[in-house]
Scaffold this motif. Structure first.
Motif, short mmCIF file in Angstrom:
data_model
loop_
_atom_site.label_atom_id
_atom_site.label_comp_id
_atom_site.label_asym_id
_atom_site.label_seq_id
_atom_site.Cartn_x
_atom_site.Cartn_y
_atom_site.Cartn_z
N LEU A 178 -9.14 -4.23 -14.04
CA LEU A 178 -9.49 -4.25 -15.47
C LEU A 178 -9.73 -2.85 -16.00
O LEU A 178 -9.30 -2.51 -17.11
CB LEU A 178 -10.73 -5.12 -15.68
N ARG A 179 -10.44 -2.05 -15.23
CA ARG A 179 -10.69 -0.68 -15.69
C ARG A 179 -9.39 0.10 -15.86
O ARG A 179 -9.22 0.86 -16.83
CB ARG A 179 -11.62 0.03 -14.70
N ARG A 180 -8.46 -0.13 -14.93
CA ARG A 180 -7.18 0.58 -15.04
C ARG A 180 -6.37 0.07 -16.23
O ARG A 180 -5.75 0.86 -16.96
CB ARG A 180 -6.39 0.39 -13.73
N MET A 181 -6.37 -1.24 -16.45
CA MET A 181 -5.63 -1.80 -17.57
C MET A 181 -6.25 -1.38 -18.90
O MET A 181 -5.54 -1.19 -19.90
CB MET A 181 -5.59 -3.32 -17.47
N GLN A 182 -7.56 -1.24 -18.93
CA GLN A 182 -8.21 -0.74 -20.15
C GLN A 182 -7.75 0.68 -20.47
O GLN A 182 -7.58 1.06 -21.65
CB GLN A 182 -9.73 -0.78 -20.00
N GLU A 183 -7.52 1.46 -19.41
CA GLU A 183 -7.02 2.82 -19.63
C GLU A 183 -5.59 2.78 -20.19
O GLU A 183 -5.25 3.55 -21.10
CB GLU A 183 -7.06 3.59 -18.32
N ARG B 195 -5.78 1.92 -23.82
CA ARG B 195 -6.15 3.08 -24.64
C ARG B 195 -4.92 3.93 -24.96
O ARG B 195 -4.74 4.40 -26.09
CB ARG B 195 -7.20 3.91 -23.92
N ILE B 196 -4.05 4.07 -23.94
CA ILE B 196 -2.84 4.86 -24.15
C ILE B 196 -1.91 4.17 -25.16
O ILE B 196 -1.36 4.80 -26.08
CB ILE B 196 -2.12 5.09 -22.81
N VAL B 197 -1.74 2.84 -24.97
CA VAL B 197 -0.85 2.09 -25.86
C VAL B 197 -1.42 2.09 -27.28
O VAL B 197 -0.67 2.21 -28.26
CB VAL B 197 -0.64 0.66 -25.34
N GLN B 198 -2.74 1.97 -27.40
CA GLN B 198 -3.38 1.98 -28.72
C GLN B 198 -3.10 3.31 -29.44
O GLN B 198 -2.80 3.33 -30.64
CB GLN B 198 -4.89 1.77 -28.58
N THR C 39 5.46 2.36 -5.40
CA THR C 39 6.27 2.30 -6.63
C THR C 39 5.43 2.62 -7.86
O THR C 39 5.86 3.37 -8.75
CB THR C 39 6.90 0.91 -6.77
N TYR C 40 4.22 2.06 -7.89
CA TYR C 40 3.34 2.32 -9.03
C TYR C 40 2.98 3.80 -9.12
O TYR C 40 3.00 4.39 -10.22
CB TYR C 40 2.08 1.48 -8.90
N GLU C 41 2.65 4.40 -8.00
CA GLU C 41 2.29 5.82 -8.01
C GLU C 41 3.48 6.67 -8.46
O GLU C 41 3.31 7.66 -9.19
CB GLU C 41 1.82 6.24 -6.61
N LEU C 42 4.69 6.26 -8.04
CA LEU C 42 5.88 7.00 -8.48
C LEU C 42 6.10 6.85 -9.98
O LEU C 42 6.36 7.85 -10.68
CB LEU C 42 7.11 6.48 -7.72
N PHE C 43 5.98 5.62 -10.49
CA PHE C 43 6.13 5.39 -11.93
C PHE C 43 5.06 6.12 -12.71
O PHE C 43 5.32 6.62 -13.83
CB PHE C 43 6.09 3.89 -12.23
N GLN C 44 3.86 6.17 -12.17
CA GLN C 44 2.76 6.86 -12.85
C GLN C 44 3.07 8.34 -12.99
O GLN C 44 2.85 8.93 -14.07
CB GLN C 44 1.45 6.66 -12.06
N GLU D 99 6.63 0.09 -18.78
CA GLU D 99 7.20 -0.10 -17.44
C GLU D 99 6.14 0.15 -16.38
O GLU D 99 6.08 -0.55 -15.37
CB GLU D 99 8.39 0.84 -17.24
N VAL D 100 5.29 1.13 -16.59
CA VAL D 100 4.21 1.41 -15.63
C VAL D 100 3.23 0.23 -15.59
O VAL D 100 2.77 -0.19 -14.52
CB VAL D 100 3.49 2.71 -16.00
N ILE D 101 2.94 -0.32 -16.77
CA ILE D 101 2.03 -1.47 -16.83
C ILE D 101 2.61 -2.66 -16.10
O ILE D 101 1.91 -3.37 -15.37
CB ILE D 101 1.72 -1.81 -18.30
#
Length: 429
Positions: A181-186, A189-192, A370-375, A387-389
């Motif tokens: 949840l904390r990561r998705m909230q971040e 914030r970016i999408v907002q 994969t996530y770390e690479l996309f990040q 795509e990262v989400i």
């Protein structure tokens, strides 16, 4: 009554009373000699079934969290099955003396209207094995009650440890959900910020909010499951336990261990066969010697009687009793087949869940890579945030699947150990 005969009758009465205080199973012991287990046997007659139960050892390490929960569950048990076992032992104790003479009052009315009182002593000389079958029935009844007690205690431990495992799984899933949840909230914030800047459409924000809502619901459910399991465990044992287990594994059961259901079916078959023997003997005549000492004198003689009179249906009744013996033996075979099927199914489930655990662990590693690479690509401006989400959401699902597979394997191991009677030491039941 002559004095010598009266004293003889009193002596017989006293001997019978003394015999009633001793026997195969001890019902009252001093604190120094009291057995620790309900399966402890005294006397010369030893039950192989009960000895097997006594020698069983728990697969749960006593110094582990599982062992602590199991010990608390056993200590807090109401042990209704224990009372049934004690009752069965007392019945067996009474039946073990059925070969001794019986003593009772004798009252008769003479032709002159006088009441003649006396003592009647009767000893069965030949009864076609009825009393022996009654003793066998009582002994088998004790075995059935003993297996019931073992099943009850092992089932109670399985329930308690299962609740503890459910609480651990809920805690772990909730903890991981909080991090997600904390990561998705971040990410939100970016999408907002991108929506406010006109770079992204407002629908992207709705998608992120939907994903956050799903993770929040899953996390709350896991937290509630953990709280419910922990509250039920506390109500069951009256204790609270630490929230982290250092080791989740359960020892492998020995290959020669027999299912408790098979032991119970065998004991029930022996009981049914003994009941059939007693019933058959009841259809045949018996010979007894009886002595009667009254105020008018004494007498003795032999008697030939039958518990049930012969009839045209007697042969069929005897055949039915013989058929019940065969049915009891077949029930044991059915129980053995069911136990083999259950064992095979549970072993396959354990192997499958352990395979799933290993596979999901590998998938989690790949998803994280994969996530770390996309990040990194997102931070370099090479990937859109959506795509990262999406990749991160896949990582969360696989992490939750890994947690479920890990704990499901433990729960199946607990079920197998319960069916084998290997969750509680026999000398502690």
């Amino acid at each position: 009554m002559q004095p010598g005969r009266f004293l003889c009758a009193i002596a017989v009465t006293c001997s019978l009373s003394a015999c009633a205080q001793t026997g195969l199973f001890a019902t009252k012991d001093s604190p120094d000699t009291a057995p620790r287990s309900n399966f402890a046997q005294t006397g010369t007659a030893q039950s192989e079934v009960i000895q097997t139960l006594l020698e069983r050892r728990s697969l749960l390490s006593p110094d582990s969290a599982f062992g602590e929960v199991a010990e608390a569950a056993l200590a807090a048990s109401a042990r209704a099955a224990e009372a049934e076992l004690i009752s069965a032992k007392l019945r067996a104790e009474a039946a073990s003396k059925n070969w001794l003479p019986t003593l009772g009052p004798s009252v008769s009315l003479t032709d002159l209207g006088d009441v003649v009182a006396g003592l009647l002593i009767e000893q069965v000389l030949f009864d076609n094995g009825r009393r022996k079958a009654e003793r066998e029935f009582a002994a088998a009844d004790v075995e059935v009650a003993a297996v019931n007690l073992s099943q009850d205690m092992n089932g109670r431990v399985e329930t308690a440890v299962g609740l503890y495992v459910a609480a651990l799984r809920g805690d772990e899933k909730a903890a991981y959900g909080e991090r997600a949840l904390r990561r998705m909230q971040e990410f939100r914030r970016i999408v907002q910020g991108r929506v406010d800047g006109g770079v992204s459409d407002h629908s992207d924000l709705n998608v992120v909010d939907s994903k956050i809502s799903g993770i929040r619901t899953t996390t709350a459910t896991a937290r509630d499951d953990a709280a419910t399991a922990r509250a039920e465990l506390q109500a069951m044992t009256g204790q609270e336990f630490k929230r982290a287990a250092t080791h989740l594994g359960i020892a492998t059961p020995p290959s020669q261990a027999q299912f408790l259901s098979v032991l119970k079916a065998s004991a029930e078959a022996n009981r049914t066969i003994a009941e059939a023997k007693a019933g058959r003997a009841g259809l045949l005549p018996q010979i007894s010697a009886a002595g009667n000492a009254t105020t008018d004198g004494s007498g003795a003689g032999l008697t030939l009687d039958m518990a049930q009179p012969l009839g045209l249906g007697t042969p069929a009744a005897m055949q039915a009793l013989e058929a019940s013996k065969e049915a009891a033996k077949r029930q044991v075979s059915e129980a053995e087949e069911a136990a083999r099927r259950t064992y095979s199914r549970q072993m396959q489930q354990i192997a499958s869940l352990q395979r799933q655990e290993a596979e999901t662990a590998a998938l989690v590693r790949r998803s994280r890579e994969t996530y770390e690479l996309f990040q990194k690509q997102f931070e370099a401006g090479q990937r859109p945030v959506m795509e990262v989400i999406q990749v991160y959401e896949e990582l969360v699902r696989r992490e939750q699947a890994y947690i479920d597979a890990k704990y499901e394997a433990v729960l199946i191991q607990l079920q197998l150990a319960r069916d084998l009677g290997l969750l509680a030491d026999g000398d502690k039941i």
